[in-house]
Structures are given as structure tokens and as C-alpha cells.
Design an enzyme around this catalytic site. Structure first.
Site, PDB file in Angstrom:
ATOM      1  N   GLU A 125      33.049  33.723  28.161  1.00  8.20           N
ATOM      2  CA  GLU A 125      34.024  32.655  27.939  1.00  8.20           C
ATOM      3  C   GLU A 125      33.424  31.383  27.360  1.00  8.20           C
ATOM      4  O   GLU A 125      34.029  30.724  26.510  1.00  8.20           O
ATOM      5  CB  GLU A 125      34.750  32.326  29.253  1.00  8.20           C
ATOM      6  CG  GLU A 125      35.746  33.369  29.708  1.00  8.20           C
ATOM      7  CD  GLU A 125      35.118  34.529  30.450  1.00  8.20           C
ATOM      8  OE1 GLU A 125      35.860  35.465  30.825  1.00  8.20           O
ATOM      9  OE2 GLU A 125      33.888  34.513  30.658  1.00  8.20           O
TER      10      GLU A 125
ATOM     11  N   GLN B 119      41.578  35.504  29.802  1.00 16.73           N
ATOM     12  CA  GLN B 119      42.301  36.658  30.313  1.00 16.73           C
ATOM     13  C   GLN B 119      43.086  36.300  31.577  1.00 16.73           C
ATOM     14  O   GLN B 119      44.222  36.728  31.760  1.00 16.73           O
ATOM     15  CB  GLN B 119      41.328  37.799  30.582  1.00 16.73           C
ATOM     16  CG  GLN B 119      42.003  39.134  30.734  1.00 16.73           C
ATOM     17  CD  GLN B 119      41.008  40.272  30.632  1.00 16.73           C
ATOM     18  OE1 GLN B 119      40.264  40.529  31.587  1.00 16.73           O
ATOM     19  NE2 GLN B 119      40.995  40.962  29.502  1.00 16.73           N
ATOM     20  N   PHE B 120      42.485  35.482  32.413  1.00 11.39           N
ATOM     21  CA  PHE B 120      43.144  34.856  33.554  1.00 11.39           C
ATOM     22  C   PHE B 120      42.654  33.419  33.613  1.00 11.39           C
ATOM     23  O   PHE B 120      41.488  33.143  33.324  1.00 11.39           O
ATOM     24  CB  PHE B 120      42.832  35.570  34.873  1.00 11.39           C
ATOM     25  CG  PHE B 120      43.411  36.948  34.986  1.00 11.39           C
ATOM     26  CD1 PHE B 120      44.646  37.148  35.576  1.00 11.39           C
ATOM     27  CD2 PHE B 120      42.732  38.044  34.472  1.00 11.39           C
ATOM     28  CE1 PHE B 120      45.195  38.414  35.670  1.00 11.39           C
ATOM     29  CE2 PHE B 120      43.265  39.312  34.556  1.00 11.39           C
ATOM     30  CZ  PHE B 120      44.509  39.519  35.147  1.00 11.39           C
ATOM     31  N   ALA B 121      43.529  32.510  34.012  1.00 14.61           N
ATOM     32  CA  ALA B 121      43.143  31.102  34.080  1.00 14.61           C
ATOM     33  C   ALA B 121      41.951  30.905  35.002  1.00 14.61           C
ATOM     34  O   ALA B 121      41.142  29.989  34.792  1.00 14.61           O
ATOM     35  CB  ALA B 121      44.326  30.255  34.562  1.00 14.61           C
ATOM     36  N   ASP B 122      41.806  31.750  36.003  1.00 10.61           N
ATOM     37  CA  ASP B 122      40.682  31.660  36.931  1.00 10.61           C
ATOM     38  C   ASP B 122      39.345  31.750  36.191  1.00 10.61           C
ATOM     39  O   ASP B 122      38.356  31.139  36.593  1.00 10.61           O
ATOM     40  CB  ASP B 122      40.744  32.790  37.965  1.00 10.61           C
ATOM     41  CG  ASP B 122      42.123  32.928  38.588  1.00 10.61           C
ATOM     42  OD1 ASP B 122      42.262  32.680  39.783  1.00 10.61           O
ATOM     43  OD2 ASP B 122      43.070  33.294  37.847  1.00 10.61           O
ATOM     44  N   PHE B 123      39.315  32.527  35.101  1.00  6.14           N
ATOM     45  CA  PHE B 123      38.054  32.780  34.414  1.00  6.14           C
ATOM     46  C   PHE B 123      37.594  31.580  33.583  1.00  6.14           C
ATOM     47  O   PHE B 123      36.493  31.595  33.036  1.00  6.14           O
ATOM     48  CB  PHE B 123      38.178  34.008  33.518  1.00  6.14           C
ATOM     49  CG  PHE B 123      38.487  35.290  34.246  1.00  6.14           C
ATOM     50  CD1 PHE B 123      38.390  35.369  35.631  1.00  6.14           C
ATOM     51  CD2 PHE B 123      38.881  36.421  33.549  1.00  6.14           C
ATOM     52  CE1 PHE B 123      38.681  36.547  36.308  1.00  6.14           C
ATOM     53  CE2 PHE B 123      39.171  37.603  34.214  1.00  6.14           C
ATOM     54  CZ  PHE B 123      39.074  37.680  35.589  1.00  6.14           C
TER      55      PHE B 123
ATOM     56  N   HIS C 268      42.478  35.881  40.619  1.00  6.72           N
ATOM     57  CA  HIS C 268      43.429  36.101  39.531  1.00  6.72           C
ATOM     58  C   HIS C 268      44.755  35.387  39.787  1.00  6.72           C
ATOM     59  O   HIS C 268      45.774  35.760  39.208  1.00  6.72           O
ATOM     60  CB  HIS C 268      43.708  37.597  39.355  1.00  6.72           C
ATOM     61  CG  HIS C 268      42.511  38.400  38.970  1.00  6.72           C
ATOM     62  ND1 HIS C 268      41.536  38.767  39.874  1.00  6.72           N
ATOM     63  CD2 HIS C 268      42.114  38.907  37.770  1.00  6.72           C
ATOM     64  CE1 HIS C 268      40.603  39.470  39.248  1.00  6.72           C
ATOM     65  NE2 HIS C 268      40.923  39.570  37.979  1.00  6.72           N
TER      66      HIS C 268
END
Length: 658
Positions: A397, A419-423, A464
Site C-alpha cells: 500500500e 482493498q479495505f479501509a483498515d489496510f 476489515h
């Protein structure tokens, strides 16, 4: 030191000498000014001039170079006016950052130089993006990016090399192995024998070059640059050299063994090259004196210009206005024909139409090409726009965010899907330290949208399910969008792509396929910073966004005795507080609902702002509602307890009864 002229003319051999001498003489002058307190800090490149000057002379003027602290020779070889460099180092107006950043922390499109940030690593990913843009435009250009041996330990280094190798990007990764990262020797920095050995792991060419031998630097880099222009690919170059002075002057060199300093002093790139030129009859002592006199006059004259320049002055308005690139919103009204579609479909349609409108728009992300993304937002995009513009990325990222910044620098637009905001935590540094600050620092837009699939309610657990918008609303320079409806999502996506500023675009996963709306088929835009008043009532004001909007609609529909103004913020930065204030002055009571955990969230700032601006209109304290102060749990019963939805009605009743 053995010199081979490689067929170079006497004129070119002299030009290489001048290219090294000029930054050396400037540095010697700067060290005097530093002791006099006329500049604040200095990172010396003395002893490493052959690398900066040699590489810069190999590149064409329109090719980008991304230097570091010790690459003064890049700036002088590119003929950056000395008075502007000196003003930059004194924080004056003629510099490149309006006094907002120091030393070499700046870029200039005029000279195709992109300066570093102190976090070092993102510079490498930015070079990837610049090179990708050249590749897509078929420019047949090479990009050179510098870093030190210490920064090769950072994840950004490995991510950037991996991306460049996978995509065959025309980048020269120039590593100055100068012995020490501040005071830490290379024996404690890496275990491999040579940094160049790492190229094998990425499937790229790598070479070791004597960084103190200007003829070796110039001949090898020239040949490689010509080759890369014709056959694009990344190359890792390790320049063996040494840092003769401290990391910066205050550091000193007491930690360096004297015998090591003596060894490398004997390898001085300029002294050895001068001896060679004299042996070859190319440079006489009289010519050397004359060249130095010319440089002394040039340096002194330009220093005088910088000294005579007034200290920089500004105003609060000027400073605030430069945080963002000026963006004149252009309204595009939709046509009448509509389709009843889901939020995910509206996002996909908005992104597709933006791809059609902007041929220079590139989408980056994990699994977004043939697979269509994990949420299928980009399904069918490869067939429509090709893999050049819809690019699967490795799982890295940070470097992808930086590459998106590089695309922007080189005249393109980028949309990156987390892919997910968490990442996003893996790409946090370039977002908050590069994208957010780049316009304020040196007037460069970051034309980047980062899509953020977010939110709980889908049983996805702690990694996630976060809605982490507050990480970014805090950071000046970023814009934050958070739609709750398909109509808003499509129009705001179009505006986000049009806006030359970095935009974090939050998309709630639980709303993707659960919320339908009649949405215009045509392209249209919606403005940032304009909230939507969804319901009107005199009892209280409820301010929310994202999933909170739908929780509140459900409650108001089920309890007709509650008469509330329901405000959907739609964008969190810029934030439409005027609509909130107007409503609170009418109702006298205010509740702010967010899905995020309560402490430190956007609700806290809204509540504080309402208290400051509407205190005399309030009939009760402003109420905030958010999730429990825990990570997001997986089990449905625990997730329901975590989310504030089940507590909202009780809190409304208490507020109304106050």
C-alpha cells in the site's frame, strides 16, 4: 583511482569537472554561513559530488530526478538559479517553499526536480509513478531517484523496487552507500555484502559503481540511461562512496575511525580528477584558477541577492489558502433518465464515467483488474479501458500511494483502491506526510483519490470493519468524502476525480448492496462541503453520515413523534457547519451520531463547534453517540453491542426530555 575517458571530448571532461566543483565550492561557503548563523542546517555532500553531478548530466532536461539531502550537484547541474537556492536555505520568498520547508525538501516542475521528505522511503515509490506515466505516454524517458544505504532498510524501498520490476518501469534506483546512516555503520544496517545484491531478488539488473570516479559514473549511467529509454526496465545502482562529514553538521564525525576518514579523503573525487586532467593536459593551473574565480563571483553575487531579500511575511489567509490547490467546482447537472441501482453500482458507474471523461486517469489497487476488486466496483473495467489504466498492484500500500503521487506529478490522475479501509495503515505515511503537505510545501497538487471500503455491520472482525475517517479529517491538506446514498456517491465520485487535491473517499461496505436509489444514468457532479437536510423538525438536530444516516431514518420512520432535522454531512472535509448551526439555532438541541468509536472522532469536533457558535441557542448539552471504545468484534451479538445503533433512541428520548 583509475580514470578512463571512454572517448569523451576534452570539452566534456572539463564540463564534468565544473559540474563537481560548483557544488563543492557552494558547500564550502555554506559551512561558513552555518557557523555564522546565516543558515539553520546543512547536510553535506562533500566527497560525493561525482554521483549527483554525474547522474544529472546523463539525464535529459525533461527527465525527472528525485534527489536527497546530499545531492546539491543535481540542482546545480540542472542550473537552478543560485539566488533561489540560497533563498530557499534562508527561508525567503524567492525560495521554492515560501519559507514553509527547509534545505532540499522541495520540488520544482520547472527543473524537473522532485525533492524528498524526511521519511525518505516514499521518494522511491513516487519515482515509480513518474516513470509509469512516462511509460503510458510512450515518452521513452528515464527517471532517476536517489536514496542512501540506510533507507534501503525501509519497507518503501523494497515495495518500490518490487513494483518497478513487476511493471518494467524505467527507473534508475541510485543508492549512495556512504558508510553511515547518521551514526550507524553499514555493518549494522544490512547483512548482505552489497546492496546491489538485492536486485537479484527483484529480478532486476544491478550494478556497483565507484561513486568517487566521475568518469565511471558518467559513462556507466549514460549507457544505462540510453538502454532504458529504448527498453524500459528498472536498474538498481549502488554507488560506493563515503560521507566525509556528519549526517548534518551538528552531528560531527567522532564516531568514524580516523583511518577510515583518511582512506576516503585520499579518494576525493575532485582532487583525483583534477590530477588526471592535468596529466592529460586538459586543465592547466591557470584555467583551474580562472574557473574557481568565476564560481566565487557567481556564488557571492547570488548570495548578495539572497541576503538583500526581505524576510518572508505572510498572513493567516495566505497560509490557509495554500493548504489546498485551488479548485473551481463546475456543476454538471444530470439528465432525466434514471435507474434504480445500489450504492456499489453508483460508485462503479461514477468511476467508469470518470475514466471516460479523463483519458489520463489510472486506477490502481489489489485485484481490481480482471477480478474486478473484492467488491466488484471495477468489474468490466479492463475490457473497457485496458490493463494499462486498470492496474493490479502488488500488496504494498505505501509504495502504491506514492506511485499515485508520482502519476500526479507527471500530469496524470490516479484513483487507488484500498482493498479495505483498515489496510490504509500500511500506506499512512505517504498520505499524511506527502499527499497532504505537498501543495502547501511547494505548490504541487496531489491529484489522487483513495477509495476506502469501510465500516462494520457485516461480521468482518477487527481488521476489515473500521471506519477510520478521523485519522484523516485531522490532517490539513486532505479532503474526506463519506456518502450514504447511491445518488450522492456517484456525483461526489465525479467531483473527487476532478478535484486536484488528495481525497479519501469512504464507502460503507454494509451499504454497498443494501441501499437502492434512483440515480441518473448520465455523468453529473455534486459539490463538496454541502450537507443534505433529509428531514425537518423542530425538536432537535441530528447530525450524522454514512451508516448513521440510515439508522436515523429507520428510527424516525418508526417513531413519528420525534420531529428532528436530520443532516447528512456527505463530506467531512470540507465540513458544512453552517447548515448545522442554522438547524441548531432553530431546534435548540443537537445530537451527533457516528459509527466510529466516540473519543477523538468527528462528532467531538462538531459538538465543540456547536458549543462555541450556538451556545446561546442551546437548550441542552450537545450529545455525542459513537461505538464502544474497543476494536470491532466479529460475532454478531458482540458487533451489535459495539455499534451505537441500539442506543440511539434511548439517547434521543433523554435529550428531548432535558
Amino acid at each position: 583511482m583509475q580514470f578512463k575517458h571512454h572517448g569523451l571530448s576534452s570539452e566534456m571532461l572539463l564540463e564534468l569537472y565544473k559540474a563537481m566543483l560548483k557544488p563543492r565550492m557552494i558547500e564550502e561557503k555554506m559551512l561558513i554561513l552555518l557557523r555564522q548563523g546565516k543558515i539553520s542546517k546543512w547536510f553535506s555532500g562533500i566527497g560525493q559530488e561525482a554521483i549527483s553531478a554525474g547522474v544529472a548530466m546523463c539525464l535529459d532536461p525533461e527527465e525527472y530526478i528525485l534527489p536527497m539531502h546530499r545531492n546539491l550537484g543535481v540542482f546545480t547541474t540542472r542550473n537552478v538559479p543560485l539566488n533561489r537556492l540560497f533563498s530557499q536555505w534562508q527561508g525567503k520568498k524567492s525560495g521554492f517553499t515560501k519559507g514553509r520547508d527547509r534545505s532540499f525538501h522541495f520540488g520544482t516542475q520547472e527543473y524537473k526536480i522532485i525533492g524528498m521528505i524526511s521519511h525518505l522511503g516514499p521518494q522511491l515509490g513516487v519515482a515509480d509513478g513518474i516513470a509509469l506515466a512516462d511509460l503510458l505516454k510512450n515518452n521513452k524517458r528515464v527517471t532517476a531517484v536517489f536514496t542512501g544505504e540506510g533507507a534501503t532498510s525501509e519497507g518503501d524501498f523494497h515495495e518500490a523496487l518490487n513494483i518497478a520490476a513487476v511493471w518494467n518501469l524505467p527507473v534508475l534506483f541510485c543508492v549512495e552507500n556512504n558508510g553511515y546512516g547518521l551514526s550507524t555503520p553499514i555493518s549494522e544496517q544490512f547483512k548482505c555484502k552489497h546492496i546491489a545484491d538485492r536486485g537479484k531478488g527483484y529480478g532486476m539488473e544491478s550494478y556497483i559503481i565507484d561513486g568517487n570516479n566521475i568518469l565511471e559514473v558518467y559513462s556507466r549511467v549514460s549507457a544505462l540511461s540510453r538502454s532504458v529509454r529504448q527498453r524500459p526496465r528498472p536498474i538498481l545502482l549502488e554507488f560506493k562512496t563515503f560521507r566525509m562529514r556528519g549526517h548534518e553538521e551538528a552531528s560531527g564525525t567522532k564516531y568514524v575511525p580516523q583511518e577510515l576518514l583518511d582512506e576516503w579523503a585520499a579518494k576525493d573525487p575532485i582532487e583525483n580528477y583534477v590530477a588526471y586532467l592535468r596529466e592529460e593536459g586538459i586543465l592547466s593551473e591557470e584555467e583551474e584558477v580562472e574557473i574557481k574565480k568565476q564560481f566565487i563571483h557567481e556564488i557571492d553575487d547570488n548570495l548578495q541577492l539572497a541576503f538583500e531579500e526581505e524576510a518572508i511575511n505572510s498572513t493567516e489567509i495566505n497560509e490557509l489558502n495554500d493548504v489546498y490547490r485551488k479548485f473551481v467546482y463546475q456543476e454538471v447537472k444530470p439528465e432525466e433518465k434514471t435507474s434504480n441501482i445500489r450504492l456499489v453500482d453508483a460508485l462503479s458507474a461514477g468511476l467508469r464515467q470518470s475514466m471516460e471523461k479523463h483519458p489520463n486517469l489510472v486506477i490502481l489497487g489489489q485485484d481490481i483488474a480482471e477480478y474486478g476488486g473484492v467488491f466488484k466496483v471495477t468489474e468490466g473495467f479492463v475490457e473497457a479501458f485496458g490493463r494499462d489504466r486498470v492496474r493490479n498492484t502488488p500488496i504494498c500500500e505505501s509504495a502504491v500511494v506514492s506511485a499515485a503521487m508520482g502519476l500526479s506529478i507527471n500530469g496524470m490522475k490516479a484513483v487507488m483502491e484500498m482493498q479495505f479501509a483498515d489496510f490504509v495503515s500500511s500506506g499512512f505515511n505517504p498520505i499524511v506526510n506527502y499527499l497532504a503537505k505537498v501543495h502547501y510545501r511547494w505548490n504541487e497538487p496531489a491529484d489522487v483519490v483513495i477509495r476506502m471500503p469501510c465500516g462494520a455491520g457485516v461480521g468482518a472482525g477487527p481488521f476489515h470493519s473500521q471506519t477510520n475517517e478521523a485519522w484523516f479529517t485531522k490532517t490539513p491538506g486532505l479532503k474526506v468524502v463519506y456518502p450514504a446514498f447511491p445518488y450522492d456517491a456517484k456525483g461526489l465520485m465525479a467531483t473527487a476525480v476532478n478535484d486536484p487535491n488528495p481525497v479519501l473517499f469512504f464507502e460503507h461496505k454494509a451499504l454497498y448492496r443494501s441501499v437502492y436509489q434512483d440515480v441518473p444514468d448520465s455523468y453529473y457532479t455534486l459539490p463538496f462541503g454541502v450537507a443534505n437536510l433529509l428531514r425537518e423538525g423542530d425538536d432537535l438536530t441530528v447530525v450524522t453520515y454514512g451508516a448513521g444516516v440510515h439508522w436515523m431514518l429507520e428510527i424516525l420512520d418508526a417513531h413519528e413523534d420525534i420531529h428532528a432535522d436530520l443532516i447528512d454531512l456527505r463530506t467531512l472535509q470540507p465540513l458544512d457547519l453552517q447548515t448545522v448551526y442554522a438547524s441548531v439555532r432553530k431546534t435548540g438541541k443537537c445530537m451527533v451520531v457516528q459509527e466510529d468509536t466516540l473519543f477523538g472522532g468527528i462528532a467531538s469536533d462538531i459538538a465543540a463547534s456547536v458549543m462555541e457558535e450556538c451556545f446561546e441557542s442551546l437548550d441542552a448539552p450537545v450529545k455525542r453517540i459513537g461505538s464502544l471504545e474497543t476494536p470491532v468484534p466479529f460475532a454478531r451479538s458482540l458487533e451489535n453491542m459495539y455499534l451505537p445503533k441500539g442506543r440511539i433512541l434511548r439517547e434521543i428520548r433523554q435529550l428531548l426530555a432535558y
